[in-house]
Design a protein around this motif. Structure first.
Motif, PDB file in Angstrom:
ATOM      1  N   MET A 113       0.849  -1.194   0.000  1.00 21.57           N
ATOM      2  CA  MET A 113       0.000   0.000   0.000  1.00 21.57           C
ATOM      3  C   MET A 113       0.883   1.243   0.000  1.00 21.57           C
ATOM      4  O   MET A 113       1.895   1.303   0.698  1.00 21.57           O
ATOM      5  CB  MET A 113      -0.919   0.006   1.220  1.00 21.57           C
ATOM      6  CG  MET A 113      -1.845   1.211   1.287  1.00 21.57           C
ATOM      7  SD  MET A 113      -2.930   1.182   2.733  1.00 21.57           S
ATOM      8  CE  MET A 113      -3.997  -0.181   2.280  1.00 21.57           C
ATOM      9  N   SER A 114       0.485   2.229  -0.773  1.00 23.94           N
ATOM     10  CA  SER A 114       1.270   3.456  -0.861  1.00 23.94           C
ATOM     11  C   SER A 114       1.134   4.270   0.425  1.00 23.94           C
ATOM     12  O   SER A 114       0.235   4.045   1.246  1.00 23.94           O
ATOM     13  CB  SER A 114       0.802   4.290  -2.054  1.00 23.94           C
ATOM     14  OG  SER A 114      -0.539   4.710  -1.861  1.00 23.94           O
ATOM     15  N   GLU A 115       2.054   5.235   0.585  1.00 20.66           N
ATOM     16  CA  GLU A 115       2.028   6.087   1.778  1.00 20.66           C
ATOM     17  C   GLU A 115       0.750   6.908   1.846  1.00 20.66           C
ATOM     18  O   GLU A 115       0.168   7.100   2.918  1.00 20.66           O
ATOM     19  CB  GLU A 115       3.247   7.009   1.766  1.00 20.66           C
ATOM     20  CG  GLU A 115       3.367   7.857   3.027  1.00 20.66           C
ATOM     21  CD  GLU A 115       4.641   8.666   3.046  1.00 20.66           C
ATOM     22  OE1 GLU A 115       4.728   9.572   3.900  1.00 20.66           O
ATOM     23  OE2 GLU A 115       5.536   8.405   2.224  1.00 20.66           O
ATOM     24  N   SER A 116       0.288   7.388   0.689  1.00 22.60           N
ATOM     25  CA  SER A 116      -0.955   8.164   0.672  1.00 22.60           C
ATOM     26  C   SER A 116      -2.146   7.295   1.050  1.00 22.60           C
ATOM     27  O   SER A 116      -3.087   7.741   1.719  1.00 22.60           O
ATOM     28  CB  SER A 116      -1.170   8.779  -0.712  1.00 22.60           C
ATOM     29  OG  SER A 116      -1.273   7.761  -1.702  1.00 22.60           O
ATOM     30  N   GLY A 117      -2.110   6.019   0.649  1.00 20.08           N
ATOM     31  CA  GLY A 117      -3.188   5.109   1.013  1.00 20.08           C
ATOM     32  C   GLY A 117      -3.227   4.849   2.507  1.00 20.08           C
ATOM     33  O   GLY A 117      -4.303   4.746   3.115  1.00 20.08           O
TER      34      GLY A 117
ATOM     35  N   ARG B 280      -5.720   5.878   7.838  1.00 19.95           N
ATOM     36  CA  ARG B 280      -5.642   6.419   9.193  1.00 19.95           C
ATOM     37  C   ARG B 280      -6.691   7.505   9.413  1.00 19.95           C
ATOM     38  O   ARG B 280      -7.325   7.580  10.476  1.00 19.95           O
ATOM     39  CB  ARG B 280      -4.249   6.977   9.451  1.00 19.95           C
ATOM     40  CG  ARG B 280      -3.167   5.901   9.597  1.00 19.95           C
ATOM     41  CD  ARG B 280      -1.797   6.530   9.742  1.00 19.95           C
ATOM     42  NE  ARG B 280      -0.778   5.508   9.951  1.00 19.95           N
ATOM     43  CZ  ARG B 280       0.541   5.754   9.954  1.00 19.95           C
ATOM     44  NH1 ARG B 280       0.977   7.008   9.763  1.00 19.95           N
ATOM     45  NH2 ARG B 280       1.400   4.775  10.152  1.00 19.95           N
ATOM     46  N   ALA B 281      -6.874   8.354   8.403  1.00 17.06           N
ATOM     47  CA  ALA B 281      -7.878   9.412   8.516  1.00 17.06           C
ATOM     48  C   ALA B 281      -9.281   8.823   8.617  1.00 17.06           C
ATOM     49  O   ALA B 281     -10.123   9.294   9.396  1.00 17.06           O
ATOM     50  CB  ALA B 281      -7.781  10.355   7.320  1.00 17.06           C
TER      51      ALA B 281
END
Length: 224
Positions: free
Chosen positions: A1-5, A10-11
């Motif tokens: 999973m990408s960092e943005s994902g 988390r959000a």
């Protein structure tokens, strides 16, 4: 999973936790209102006013009663006191309608939720009123005895001076002269403090003007 994902997940988790928290608060408030929105017979007294109407939610005040031996009051207080209040604590009620009189009662229930409009918590108390002097709709001030101490030494704050380290001292009159004593305080009620150490029963204190005194200065006691 990408960092943005990961950040998005988390959000979403934080948002879900916040939604769950609001739902729990709403449930507690609804349960509290449901408990208050009930009138169970038999009860002592006469119905003097019906607040509820057909189709209204069964919450809040439903009817007003008078003439009974027990007067029930709804008390509002700061949420920070929620952990200190519980059913069974003694409470004293005073109102401008009967100046100088105290009505003894007891806390019967404490709501677990906070009113979102006023920001206050609520508890219910009952007061014995055999003479029927307390009436629905009156307002006043209630004092709940969180802790009770017997045989305590109590001193007015006007007789105390705050020290730089946050402690307190008083001025004791010994042989006509001022002697400062550091005291340890306990419970507080209004402007009165319980003294745990530093004073003994029978000590004579300077009640006003302690800031103007110096150690050892001569003091003339006022005549009674």
């Amino acid at each position: 999973m990408s960092e943005s994902g990961i950040e998005s997940a988390r959000a979403s988790d934080a948002s879900a936790q916040a939604t769950l928290g609001l739902a729990c608060v709403g449930y507690q408030q609804a349960a509290s209102e449901a408990a208050l929105g009930q009138v169970r017979a038999p009860f002592s007294g006469t119905v003097t006013r019906v607040w509820a109407r057909t189709g209204n939610p069964a919450a809040g005040n439903l009817v007003a009663l008078s003439g009974g031996e027990v007067f029930e009051a709804s008390l509002s207080f700061a949420p920070c006191r929620l952990r200190d209040l519980h059913a069974g604590q003694p409470v004293f009620f005073e109102t401008a309608i009967h100046p100088g009189e105290l009505f003894d009662g007891v806390v019967t229930a404490v709501s677990p939720s906070v009113d979102p409009v006023s920001g206050l918590a609520c508890c219910t108390a009952q007061f014995s009123d055999n003479a029927g002097r307390l009436r629905p709709g009156i307002s006043g001030t209630a004092t709940v005895a969180l802790v009770t101490e017997t045989e305590a030494i109590v001193v007015s704050q006007s007789a105390m001076e705050r020290l730089p380290d946050g402690g307190w001292r008083v001025a004791v009159i010994e042989d006509g002269r001022c002697r400062f004593r550091t005291v340890e305080v306990g419970l507080q009620e209004g402007f009165d403090w319980q003294i745990l150490t530093g004073l003994h029963e029978g000590d004579s204190l300077v009640v006003f003007g302690i800031n103007a005194l110096t150690e050892g200065c001569r003091i003339t006691e006022a005549a009674e």
